[in-house]
Scaffold this active site. Structure first.
Site, PDB file in Angstrom:
ATOM      1  N   ASP A 105      -5.817   5.210  12.156  1.00  8.42           N
ATOM      2  CA  ASP A 105      -5.395   4.757  13.484  1.00  8.42           C
ATOM      3  C   ASP A 105      -6.451   5.028  14.541  1.00  8.42           C
ATOM      4  O   ASP A 105      -6.156   5.063  15.730  1.00  8.42           O
ATOM      5  CB  ASP A 105      -4.066   5.424  13.877  1.00  8.42           C
ATOM      6  CG  ASP A 105      -4.180   6.945  13.968  1.00  8.42           C
ATOM      7  OD1 ASP A 105      -5.200   7.508  13.508  1.00  8.42           O
ATOM      8  OD2 ASP A 105      -3.252   7.565  14.509  1.00  8.42           O
ATOM      9  N   LYS A 156      -3.083  20.736  17.224  1.00  9.44           N
ATOM     10  CA  LYS A 156      -2.098  20.664  18.313  1.00  9.44           C
ATOM     11  C   LYS A 156      -1.995  21.983  19.090  1.00  9.44           C
ATOM     12  O   LYS A 156      -0.958  22.654  19.086  1.00  9.44           O
ATOM     13  CB  LYS A 156      -0.712  20.261  17.769  1.00  9.44           C
ATOM     14  CG  LYS A 156      -0.692  19.033  16.852  1.00  9.44           C
ATOM     15  CD  LYS A 156      -0.812  17.716  17.593  1.00  9.44           C
ATOM     16  CE  LYS A 156      -0.553  16.517  16.712  1.00  9.44           C
ATOM     17  NZ  LYS A 156      -1.706  16.090  15.873  1.00  9.44           N
ATOM     18  N   ASP A 214      -7.626   7.202  19.565  1.00  8.20           N
ATOM     19  CA  ASP A 214      -6.557   7.228  18.567  1.00  8.20           C
ATOM     20  C   ASP A 214      -5.475   6.295  19.090  1.00  8.20           C
ATOM     21  O   ASP A 214      -4.971   6.487  20.201  1.00  8.20           O
ATOM     22  CB  ASP A 214      -6.047   8.669  18.446  1.00  8.20           C
ATOM     23  CG  ASP A 214      -4.843   8.803  17.537  1.00  8.20           C
ATOM     24  OD1 ASP A 214      -3.996   7.894  17.509  1.00  8.20           O
ATOM     25  OD2 ASP A 214      -4.735   9.832  16.855  1.00  8.20           O
TER      26      ASP A 214
END
Ligand code: GDD
Ligand code: MG
Length: 321
Positions: A105, A156, A214
């Site tokens: 992606d 993250k 992204d």
């Protein structure tokens, strides 16, 4: 050279579009995004690509049957989602030498040849391409020495900080897969990289200022289209608005230069569209208004309806007024 393209995520942030279309097959500038990824790889000498997914698998088969040109593609059925490392490990019987892994992606014009030379020069087992961001929270934050040696990988991170993040393109040696158990879910970001770094293996990072985005959120998917229309993606120019084959615009309609219309889409009398992506066969009725939105294939916006900052599923219907 071979490459594994990771295409097995469910694309949750792009629902409801990804309920019927896997994220890597969403159109980008009116071509399935995966076609763009494959031609980028082919342009850097990749001859064979391995793909696997357990999500909407038949959609991939349809795409693969309809395509021509390089690179060759080997499809592996992933019985259940194996995670980013599990999917690569599942391809290990096809991977004899150094290989690339790319997230399916990511839109980028990264120089893969330069990445590979960097990896070889340093004798790395894994090299991670980096890109700078203002807010690392949605990504994998990478800390490194000046020579590129990776000190820490934090997927993250919870704090809003600028930094260099994992750009989702790697060069790996097959040895990296030795410790990845077969058939279970393993994350390359949360498990494999931290494990390699802990064990003192040579993991390196390659900073780059190549174009990078992204496409996994509606905001990013739309922004990437706007970038491409402005000629910022790999120097390629497009007509503005980009109007797909057989699409029609009523002479009294207003379609902005910041719009992509898929094949067979139509914009009716007095309708207006701005900052939006309409997939194939979308129909906008008389006087409809669409702004800042992504409309899935065959969506119908009935006369006088207004759609702003929205993502509409394939074949959605917005009632009149
Ligand atoms: N085959 C397979 N199986 N592929 C998977 C699976 C799986 O179980 N899970 C995810 N993928 C694929 C997705 O389709 C996507 O192409 C890629 O792996 C990364 O997953 P995303 O869900 O898009 O992750 P992200 O965007 O939150 O974070 C990743 O990408 C960032 C850069 O774009 C991480 O790699 C971050 O570290 C990185 O910064
Ligand atoms: Mg992503």
């Amino acid at each position: 050279m071979k490459a594994v393209v990771l295409v097995g995520g469910e694309g949750t942030r792009l629902r409801p579009l990804t309920e019927t279309i896997p994220k890597p097959l969403l159109p980008f500038m009116n071509r399935p995004f995966l076609a763009q990824v494959l031609s980028h790889l082919a342009g850097h000498g990749v001859e064979e690509v391995i793909l696997s997914s357990s999500y909407l698998e038949s959609e991939f088969h349809e795409f693969l049957e309809g395509r021509g040109g390089g690179p060759g593609v080997t499809w592996i059925t992933e019985p259940q989602p194996l995670g980013t490392s599990g999917a690569v490990a599942g391809a290990r019987r096809y991977l004899e030498g150094t290989f690339f892994v790319v997230n399916g992606d990511v839109l980028t014009d990264l120089d893969l040849g330069a990445l590979l030379s960097f990896h070889r020069d340093r004798g790395a087992v894994a090299t991670i391409a980096l890109t700078p961001v203002d807010d690392a929270r949605p990504f994998g934050l990478v800390e490194r020495e000046d020579d590129g040696r990776v000190l820490a990988f934090r997927e993250k991170p919870t704090d809003r900080i600028p930094g260099e993040i994992n750009a989702g393109t790697y060069v790996l040696e097959p040895d990296v897969l030795q410790r990845v158990p077969a058939g279970v879910m393993v994350s390359i970001e949360r498990e494999t990289y931290p494990d390699l770094i802990d064990r003192g293996e040579p993991v390196f990072a390659f900073p780059s200022d190549a174009y990078w985005r992204d496409l996994g959120t509606p905001e990013a998917y739309l922004a990437a289209h706007l970038d491409a229309l402005e000629g910022e993606v790999g120097g390629r120019r497009y007509e503005r608005p980009l109007v797909g084959e057989g699409a029609s615009i009523d002479p009294s309609a207003a379609v902005g230069e910041d719009v992509v219309m898929g094949p067979g889409a139509s914009v009716g009398p007095g309708a207006s569209v701005r900052r939006s992506v309409l997939h194939r066969q979308v129909i906008l009725g008389e006087g409809a208004v669409v702004e800042g939105s992504i409309l899935g294939p065959r969506t119908v916006v009935e006369p006088g309806a207004v759609v702003t900052d929205s993502v509409l599923a394939e074949a959605a219907r917005v009632p009149a007024e």
